[in-house]
Write an enzyme that holds these catalytic residues in place. Sequence first.
Site, short mmCIF file in Angstrom:
data_model
loop_
_atom_site.label_atom_id
_atom_site.label_comp_id
_atom_site.label_asym_id
_atom_site.label_seq_id
_atom_site.Cartn_x
_atom_site.Cartn_y
_atom_site.Cartn_z
N GLU A 93 4.76 0.03 -6.77
CA GLU A 93 4.39 -0.35 -5.39
C GLU A 93 3.32 0.58 -4.84
OE1 GLU A 93 4.71 -0.91 -0.95
OE2 GLU A 93 4.77 0.91 -2.14
N HIS B 76 4.20 9.54 3.43
CA HIS B 76 3.42 9.99 2.26
C HIS B 76 3.19 11.50 2.21
CE1 HIS B 76 1.80 5.81 0.89
NE2 HIS B 76 3.10 5.85 1.06
#
Length: 371
Positions: free
Chosen positions: A216, A333
């Site tokens: 992903e 992230h």
Amino acid sequence: MADDLATRLRNLTTELMLIPGLSGYEGRVRKRLAAELAGLGLATRTDRLGNLIATIEGDAGAPSVMLFAHMDQLGLVVRKIEANGLVRVERLGRVPEKALPAQAVLFSIGEGRDIVGLIANKSHHATAPDEKYRVLPYAELYIDAGFDSAAAVLAAGIDIGTPVVYRPQVLSLAGNRLAGTSVDDRAACAVVLEIARALPGLRHKPTVHIVFSVLEEYNLRGAVTAAQMLVPDIAIQLDLILATDTPDMTARGDVRLGGGPAMSLYSFHGRGTLNGTIPHPALVELFNTTAAAEHLTLQRSAHVGALTDLSYVQLVGQGVAAIDLGFPMRYSHSALEVCDIDDLAGLTRLLLAGLARIGPDFNLDRDAFPQ
Ligand SMILES: [Zn+2]
């Protein structure tokens, strides 16, 4: 009972966050998830890309559901080994360069053989004033793992192409909050496991294909091969929803960490990706109705700049009715992402109650939704 759910979610999320699994190298995460599913009595299969699939049979007359979360994480790949033993890297996934210097990393070589290192940050005493506020592009960064020659690096098992991730870690914050590596998307993997635990006991349910997807963070398309094989009528993807309750995010939306599960009403990413998801109205209605009936708060998100592998899954076959559900998360992230276990528990309850409402009469006909 509720406390048991929160405790299991906390433990599962923590354990999964500590397993390295860069995109394309999900093997250790998959092995752990397969063991969890086997412990629940569920048989699993793996497709050629590495997606892990388990099917829980339900009412054959009801639309089938693919419920999925991605098990990979973003990171780096070794690009060049310098003669002095320092290591240069390439990015894999949308790695925030300004959050890289001074981070600990892990060369993911194999269980028991992984090697820690750090992304160097130039000595402050030698940093000129004009350098202090500059973000270094990743190509200027290097990893120091303590080696003093290229031969020593190679002898340790690090070579060009070796996967690198943030060194896995989990911090318990106040309340029921966790910080650490790859909350995205191991927290959702934990939720999917809880659904897999509870679903067989439900009297009324559709057939649900559990999928832990690959790639992903790399190309958003790993889940497609699973969807092509399963050809589900409905796809529900679980991932982070950006929390917007910090000072830097307030203009972006109204999603509060600890405020309950959330659904995405609109996602889009341009710049080459040119994809996104506008959820099927039947699924928006389903989860709105379910949240009201279960007295759960369901937060709403709509913004560009992010998307999930669901965007590609929705395009399989004659089209798959799709929706992104998720948990609020801060600092996406970076090496220390933050979630709240109460949101994961709320998401689990919402999903279980929602799935139970998908029966033979569940209407996916677009013409039933004239808007
Ligand atoms: Zn994600």
